[in-house]
Each structure stands twice: as structure tokens, then as C-alpha cells.
Design a protein around this motif. Sequence first.
Motif, mmCIF file in Angstrom:
data_model
loop_
_atom_site.group_PDB
_atom_site.id
_atom_site.type_symbol
_atom_site.label_atom_id
_atom_site.label_comp_id
_atom_site.label_asym_id
_atom_site.label_seq_id
_atom_site.Cartn_x
_atom_site.Cartn_y
_atom_site.Cartn_z
ATOM 1 N N ALA A 134 -6.030 13.335 -0.313
ATOM 2 C CA ALA A 134 -6.237 12.255 0.668
ATOM 3 C C ALA A 134 -6.307 12.784 2.090
ATOM 4 O O ALA A 134 -6.677 12.043 2.998
ATOM 5 C CB ALA A 134 -5.108 11.225 0.545
ATOM 6 N N GLY A 135 -5.918 14.059 2.298
ATOM 7 C CA GLY A 135 -6.053 14.659 3.617
ATOM 8 C C GLY A 135 -4.760 15.096 4.278
ATOM 9 O O GLY A 135 -4.792 15.603 5.406
ATOM 10 N N ALA A 136 -3.622 14.891 3.622
ATOM 11 C CA ALA A 136 -2.344 15.316 4.211
ATOM 12 C C ALA A 136 -2.322 16.834 4.367
ATOM 13 O O ALA A 136 -2.931 17.569 3.582
ATOM 14 C CB ALA A 136 -1.179 14.860 3.347
ATOM 15 N N ARG A 137 -1.588 17.302 5.367
ATOM 16 C CA ARG A 137 -1.507 18.746 5.627
ATOM 17 C C ARG A 137 -0.196 19.351 5.152
ATOM 18 O O ARG A 137 -0.024 20.566 5.215
ATOM 19 C CB ARG A 137 -1.667 18.995 7.131
ATOM 20 C CG ARG A 137 -2.967 18.496 7.721
ATOM 21 C CD ARG A 137 -4.169 19.177 7.075
ATOM 22 N NE ARG A 137 -4.146 20.617 7.278
ATOM 23 C CZ ARG A 137 -4.674 21.231 8.343
ATOM 24 N NH1 ARG A 137 -5.269 20.506 9.277
ATOM 25 N NH2 ARG A 137 -4.635 22.536 8.453
ATOM 26 N N GLY A 138 0.741 18.520 4.690
ATOM 27 C CA GLY A 138 2.018 19.056 4.238
ATOM 28 C C GLY A 138 2.699 18.102 3.278
ATOM 29 O O GLY A 138 2.339 16.920 3.181
ATOM 30 N N TYR A 139 3.689 18.635 2.557
ATOM 31 C CA TYR A 139 4.438 17.823 1.594
ATOM 32 C C TYR A 139 5.800 18.467 1.413
ATOM 33 O O TYR A 139 5.903 19.664 1.116
ATOM 34 C CB TYR A 139 3.692 17.797 0.265
ATOM 35 C CG TYR A 139 4.193 16.795 -0.757
ATOM 36 C CD1 TYR A 139 3.411 15.706 -1.131
ATOM 37 C CD2 TYR A 139 5.430 16.940 -1.378
ATOM 38 C CE1 TYR A 139 3.836 14.784 -2.086
ATOM 39 C CE2 TYR A 139 5.872 16.026 -2.323
ATOM 40 C CZ TYR A 139 5.076 14.965 -2.683
ATOM 41 O OH TYR A 139 5.510 14.060 -3.630
ATOM 42 N N MET B 243 0.836 -1.197 0.000
ATOM 43 C CA MET B 243 0.000 0.000 0.000
ATOM 44 C C MET B 243 0.871 1.247 0.000
ATOM 45 O O MET B 243 1.717 1.420 0.880
ATOM 46 C CB MET B 243 -0.901 -0.004 1.246
ATOM 47 C CG MET B 243 -1.899 1.149 1.285
ATOM 48 S SD MET B 243 -2.726 1.223 2.900
ATOM 49 C CE MET B 243 -3.451 -0.416 2.996
ATOM 50 N N ASP B 244 0.680 2.136 -0.971
ATOM 51 C CA ASP B 244 1.522 3.331 -1.025
ATOM 52 C C ASP B 244 1.044 4.373 -0.017
ATOM 53 O O ASP B 244 0.012 4.227 0.638
ATOM 54 C CB ASP B 244 1.590 3.902 -2.443
ATOM 55 C CG ASP B 244 0.241 4.410 -2.944
ATOM 56 O OD1 ASP B 244 -0.524 4.974 -2.156
ATOM 57 O OD2 ASP B 244 -0.037 4.252 -4.151
ATOM 58 N N GLY B 245 1.829 5.447 0.110
ATOM 59 C CA GLY B 245 1.547 6.450 1.118
ATOM 60 C C GLY B 245 0.264 7.219 0.891
ATOM 61 O O GLY B 245 -0.358 7.693 1.854
ATOM 62 N N ILE B 246 -0.152 7.362 -0.370
ATOM 63 C CA ILE B 246 -1.390 8.092 -0.662
ATOM 64 C C ILE B 246 -2.601 7.299 -0.169
ATOM 65 O O ILE B 246 -3.471 7.834 0.523
ATOM 66 C CB ILE B 246 -1.486 8.389 -2.164
ATOM 67 C CG1 ILE B 246 -0.368 9.359 -2.580
ATOM 68 C CG2 ILE B 246 -2.862 8.971 -2.514
ATOM 69 C CD1 ILE B 246 -0.189 9.507 -4.069
ATOM 70 N N GLU B 247 -2.647 6.013 -0.506
ATOM 71 C CA GLU B 247 -3.759 5.182 -0.045
ATOM 72 C C GLU B 247 -3.717 5.013 1.470
ATOM 73 O O GLU B 247 -4.773 5.018 2.139
ATOM 74 C CB GLU B 247 -3.728 3.817 -0.727
ATOM 75 C CG GLU B 247 -4.873 2.888 -0.346
ATOM 76 C CD GLU B 247 -6.241 3.438 -0.694
ATOM 77 O OE1 GLU B 247 -7.222 3.040 -0.035
ATOM 78 O OE2 GLU B 247 -6.335 4.280 -1.619
ATOM 79 N N ALA B 248 -2.510 4.867 2.038
ATOM 80 C CA ALA B 248 -2.387 4.745 3.500
ATOM 81 C C ALA B 248 -2.906 6.003 4.189
ATOM 82 O O ALA B 248 -3.583 5.922 5.218
ATOM 83 C CB ALA B 248 -0.935 4.483 3.881
ATOM 84 N N THR B 249 -2.607 7.163 3.631
ATOM 85 C CA THR B 249 -3.099 8.423 4.206
ATOM 86 C C THR B 249 -4.619 8.481 4.159
ATOM 87 O O THR B 249 -5.278 8.852 5.140
ATOM 88 C CB THR B 249 -2.508 9.625 3.441
ATOM 89 O OG1 THR B 249 -1.088 9.627 3.603
ATOM 90 C CG2 THR B 249 -3.081 10.935 3.944
ATOM 91 N N ARG B 250 -5.184 8.088 3.034
ATOM 92 C CA ARG B 250 -6.645 8.113 2.878
ATOM 93 C C ARG B 250 -7.305 7.214 3.932
ATOM 94 O O ARG B 250 -8.268 7.631 4.599
ATOM 95 C CB ARG B 250 -7.001 7.658 1.458
ATOM 96 C CG ARG B 250 -8.473 7.803 1.099
ATOM 97 C CD ARG B 250 -8.714 7.401 -0.349
ATOM 98 N NE ARG B 250 -8.049 8.323 -1.277
ATOM 99 C CZ ARG B 250 -7.010 8.013 -2.039
ATOM 100 N NH1 ARG B 250 -6.517 6.783 -2.015
ATOM 101 N NH2 ARG B 250 -6.471 8.893 -2.852
ATOM 102 N N ARG B 251 -6.810 5.999 4.085
ATOM 103 C CA ARG B 251 -7.409 5.070 5.042
ATOM 104 C C ARG B 251 -7.139 5.491 6.481
ATOM 105 O O ARG B 251 -8.015 5.376 7.348
ATOM 106 C CB ARG B 251 -6.869 3.658 4.797
ATOM 107 C CG ARG B 251 -7.229 3.086 3.436
ATOM 108 C CD ARG B 251 -6.857 1.623 3.345
ATOM 109 N NE ARG B 251 -7.013 1.091 2.006
ATOM 110 C CZ ARG B 251 -6.932 -0.181 1.688
ATOM 111 N NH1 ARG B 251 -6.690 -1.088 2.631
ATOM 112 N NH2 ARG B 251 -7.073 -0.586 0.440
ATOM 113 N N LEU B 252 -5.934 5.983 6.728
ATOM 114 C CA LEU B 252 -5.555 6.392 8.081
ATOM 115 C C LEU B 252 -6.455 7.517 8.582
ATOM 116 O O LEU B 252 -6.975 7.470 9.703
ATOM 117 C CB LEU B 252 -4.091 6.841 8.077
ATOM 118 C CG LEU B 252 -3.502 7.301 9.407
ATOM 119 C CD1 LEU B 252 -3.378 6.127 10.361
ATOM 120 C CD2 LEU B 252 -2.124 7.931 9.180
ATOM 121 N N LEU B 253 -6.663 8.534 7.741
ATOM 122 C CA LEU B 253 -7.439 9.684 8.176
ATOM 123 C C LEU B 253 -8.933 9.382 8.212
ATOM 124 O O LEU B 253 -9.681 10.043 8.936
ATOM 125 C CB LEU B 253 -7.146 10.876 7.269
ATOM 126 C CG LEU B 253 -5.691 11.388 7.365
ATOM 127 C CD1 LEU B 253 -5.469 12.560 6.422
ATOM 128 C CD2 LEU B 253 -5.337 11.770 8.797
#
Length: 220
Positions: free
Chosen positions: A97-102, A61-71
Motif C-alpha cells: 500500500a506504500g508504507a515505508r516501515g513496520y 477502514m483499517d490501516g492498510i486501506e487508509a494507507t492506500r488512500r492516503l498515499l
Amino acid sequence: MSLRILLADDHQMFRHALRALLARDPELEVVAEAASGEEVLAIAEAQPVDLVCMDIAMPGMDGIEATRRLLARHPALRVIGLSAFADRQFVIDLLAAGARGYITKGEAGDELLRAIRTVCEGRSYLCPEVAATVADALRDSPGVYAAAPRLTARERQVLQLIAEGLTSVQIGERLHIAASTVEVHRRNLMRKLDLHNVAELTRYAIRSGISPSANPGGAA
């Protein structure tokens, strides 16, 4: 109380470097490390975490999908994306996906500390390189990226390297995956994008901003 941080990256040495960096601030505490999106979700269920430094391209699972599920499960959590690439679609997808920074990994020194402070104040943070990339994308091609076929983080990495003229073996060495796996990604890219050869993939990568230019000296 210390801010509890989870470091998610599939390269152990990079995680250790981040841990050493964050240890400079007594208000930050790295409570766990993960090497995949699945591990991120499992750790967040098992112990309290306030913020995740999330790699984009991880196995499984990549970080984008992990972020979506996590949040979706923990909406109060804050996520800051980390990537070796200032790729337009990576940034757009992660923020969606909901991240606040990059921030890019090349800027993950004091820039990461600034990002953490900013995000913890309830604001968003993009490092200068990423902010410029997003501004260019919105100015040059409004609406294009939301409508584009969704590629995984790994597929976008492979596509960028194909456009740079690397062979499948070279791409595998760069990304620490088998050449046969690169071939699978290439076939998936062609199917998703309805493209039929390396030249068409390269043109798509340049047109979409995934790769700014192509090296004609090789083919994946």
C-alpha cells in the motif's frame, strides 16, 4: 522545522504512550491523533502532516486501506505501520500500500524512534521480528501471499484467535468487539476462503503463517 506526526490507533492509552515517547525528541511534533482510517484521511486533508504512525486494525477502514488512500492523495507522506501482530500478510499488504516501515507494538519504544529517523532519510525500516517474518515468507512460500484471498486486518486478527482456540466471546473481549460481530467475521472468512468449519479455518491459519500453532482446547 519539526516533523509533523499523526498518531492513528483506536486505543487512546496507546496513543498517549506514543505521544509521550515522541515528546522526548524536540524535532518531532505530534500534531493530531486519529482512532480510525476515516479520521486519518480527514485530518490529512485539513492540516499539514509529514508522517503517520498507522495502526493496522482499526474500526471501519483499517490501516492498510487508509494507507492506500492516503498515499494516493498525498504521495509525499510517509507511513510507518504499527501492529500487535507480526503477521506476514499484514506486513506485505501494508508495504504494498506504500508504507515505508513496520514495527510491532511490543517494540514501539526506541525502535519507533529509529524507524522514524530511517524513514525520514528515505529508506525503509522493519523491526527485527517483522524482518525475520518477511524473510521466512519469501523463502518458504514465494508468491503465495500475493495470490491469497485478501482479508481485512480485523478478519486476520479474528482468524488468528480462532486458530488459537478462543471462543467468540473470548475473541470479542480480546478485540473489544461484540461476540455477534466475531460471528459475522467468521462467516465472512468461511465465504472468502471457501472453508466450512473451525478446523478448516485453523488449518488455513497455520498453513498461511497467520497462526504458528493451534490450541485444540477450544472452538470459536
